[in-house]
Design an enzyme around this catalytic site. Sequence first.
Site, PDB file in Angstrom:
ATOM      1  N   ASP A   1       1.324  -1.048   8.541  1.00  0.00           N
ATOM      2  CA  ASP A   1       0.583  -2.152   7.934  1.00  0.00           C
ATOM      3  C   ASP A   1       1.053  -2.524   6.539  1.00  0.00           C
ATOM      4  OD1 ASP A   1      -1.961  -1.124   5.779  1.00  0.00           O
ATOM      5  OD2 ASP A   1      -0.559   0.292   6.682  1.00  0.00           O
TER       6      ASP A   1
ATOM      7  N   ASP B   1       1.787   4.822  11.381  1.00  0.00           N
ATOM      8  CA  ASP B   1       1.304   5.057  10.029  1.00  0.00           C
ATOM      9  C   ASP B   1      -0.155   5.525  10.114  1.00  0.00           C
ATOM     10  OD1 ASP B   1       0.961   4.783   7.174  1.00  0.00           O
ATOM     11  OD2 ASP B   1       0.115   2.799   7.541  1.00  0.00           O
ATOM     12  N   PHE B   2      -0.702   6.031   9.018  1.00  0.00           N
ATOM     13  CA  PHE B   2      -2.107   6.461   9.011  1.00  0.00           C
ATOM     14  C   PHE B   2      -3.000   5.415   8.338  1.00  0.00           C
ATOM     15  CE2 PHE B   2      -5.807   8.823   7.431  1.00  0.00           C
ATOM     16  CZ  PHE B   2      -6.266   9.335   8.636  1.00  0.00           C
ATOM     17  N   ASP B   3      -2.950   5.318   7.004  1.00  0.00           N
ATOM     18  CA  ASP B   3      -3.840   4.397   6.281  1.00  0.00           C
ATOM     19  C   ASP B   3      -3.509   2.950   6.612  1.00  0.00           C
ATOM     20  OD1 ASP B   3      -5.486   6.102   4.261  1.00  0.00           O
ATOM     21  OD2 ASP B   3      -3.452   6.875   4.093  1.00  0.00           O
TER      22      ASP B   3
END
Length: 280
Positions: free
Chosen positions: A218, A32-34
Amino acid sequence: MVSSLPHPATPAGRDGLDALLARPSEAVVALDFDGTLAEIVPDPERARAHPGAVPALAALAPHLAAVVIVTGRPAGVAVRHGGLAGVPGLDHLTVLGHYGAERWDAATGTVTAAAPHPGVAAVRAELPGFLDRHGAWPGVWIEEKGRAVAVHTRRARDPQGAFEALKDPLGGLAAAHGLVLEPGRLVLELRPPGMDKGVALAEFVREKGAGSVLYAGDDLGDLPAFAAVEKLRGDGLPGLLVCSGSTEVPELAERADLAVDGPAGVVAFLGELARAVREG
């Protein structure tokens, strides 16, 4: 197993890490990124990848079958905010944006995408008046995501209260326009159905013919990717699930094989993984 690497808490996670270390050239590492590569910030436009993320990925990627970032953001935004374009070592990086509806490949530097869902434009036009009627304006704001629209409550006087108060009404608005509501960490995203991180990840793993898979995330939007890895493990493909630690999303931490301390912990883990696969 390399002792400097964190130790997965589950047998399935240990098998997944062992398979990655034994045959890294067959492994897909997906992130994932954020909240995973970048810290969560009040204004998503200010989110940037952790300073160590790109160097760690560039050190790891040449040893793997593939590295892919799977995000709800537009693919181009994740590339720009991550500083991912034109990086030596990331020549074959893929970014799957909008939960897989968009794809950016480092090899071509271009984004390919499906046609946009008409319900997104309808919701975009209706949202300001909708939020006003629900008395939700103080501190609540709309993020334009191109193929989706998100409502953030992090800046509200009572962020969790605003989130809970808006969840059902926004779910109804989404359904009225043929969309689905995706709750996250004090954000409610209205997006087209039929695509999620699990679908995108499973298709990518099949495309690459992977021998193992690691996924790190997350937030609630990462649960479908966790479920996809669990299904792949049930089908005999080793996998490792990593939670970028957050007390806001216990549902993810409870299903993870390994929890690390946010993006800094993810970056440290990727760095150790790169060192381990280099040393064999």
